[in-house]
Enzyme design. Structure first.
Site, short mmCIF file in Angstrom:
data_model
loop_
_atom_site.label_atom_id
_atom_site.label_comp_id
_atom_site.label_asym_id
_atom_site.label_seq_id
_atom_site.Cartn_x
_atom_site.Cartn_y
_atom_site.Cartn_z
CG HIS A 52 -7.32 2.45 1.15
ND1 HIS A 52 -6.66 2.82 2.26
CD2 HIS A 52 -6.57 2.03 0.13
CE1 HIS A 52 -5.15 2.37 2.15
NE2 HIS A 52 -5.32 2.00 0.90
CG HIS A 55 -5.78 -2.37 -1.53
ND1 HIS A 55 -4.85 -3.06 -0.96
CD2 HIS A 55 -5.30 -1.10 -1.44
CE1 HIS A 55 -3.92 -2.00 -0.26
NE2 HIS A 55 -4.55 -0.84 -0.63
CD GLU A 56 -6.41 1.75 -4.20
OE1 GLU A 56 -6.70 2.56 -3.34
OE2 GLU A 56 -5.67 0.85 -4.13
CB CYS A 94 -0.83 -0.05 1.33
SG CYS A 94 -1.91 1.28 1.43
#
Length: 183
Positions: free
Chosen positions: A158, A154-155, A111
């Site tokens: 966030h 993953h994004e 990351c």
């Protein structure tokens, strides 16, 4: 232009916040932010530009990573290994459906907001369907599997204050789940 100094690091409170949904039309500032996020990804993957500006290579960036707690992500993946490319600036992305089957990267995940290497497998859904809007408010629907599915999850994490290492099993960090697919 976004550089590494603009990317907040692990421990910053914004990375643990749930980002706010945006309404359309987007402000000019939000549009410029989203374009700059995409530009960072392109620059980070260009060896010469990355070296000149000290950029770490990335395939995805979420607005909270530049201290903007807004539901915006950029993904720039010029080749997923199967000859398909992904170049998206998305607003308010949501995972609408997902497979029961899990997938993981054998090398683990990294990351831009985490400087150190954190060993461990991150198990995610092998397939996902995502709905979002583009920069102009047009609806976007993506069906993804394998590596692109992992990148988008993953994004989107966030945007919900979740870091990749939250998924790593503390007792058996390198043990794949049964039936999980190595990507």
């Amino acid at each position: 232009m976004i550089t590494m100094k603009d990317i907040i690091r692990d421990g910053h409170p914004t990375l643990r916040e749930k980002a706010k949904e945006l309404s359309f039309p987007l402000s000019n500032n939000d549009k410029e932010t989203l374009r700059a996020m995409r530009e960072f990804l392109i620059n980070s993957q260009d060896e010469e530009t990355a070296k000149r500006y000290g950029l770490r290579s990335g395939v995805g960036l979420a607005a909270p990573q530049i201290n903007e707690p807004k539901r915006m992500i950029a993904v720039y993946l010029p080749d997923d290994g199967n000859g398909k490319s992904y170049d998206y600036m998305l607003v308010n992305p949501k995972i609408m459906s997902y497979s029961v089957q899990e997938a993981y990267l054998p090398t683990g995940e990294g990351c831009l907001s985490v400087d150190e290497n954190i060993p461990g497998l991150v198990h995610r859904h092998h397939r996902v369907t995502i709905k979002a809007q583009d920069i102009d408010g047009n609806d976007v629907k993506l069906r993804l599997k394998g590596y692109p599915a992992i990148v988008f999850q993953h994004e989107i994490d966030h945007l919900n204050g979740i870091m990749f290492y939250d998924y790593i099993d503390a007792n058996e960090p390198l043990k794949p789940h049964e039936e999980a697919v190595e990507v």
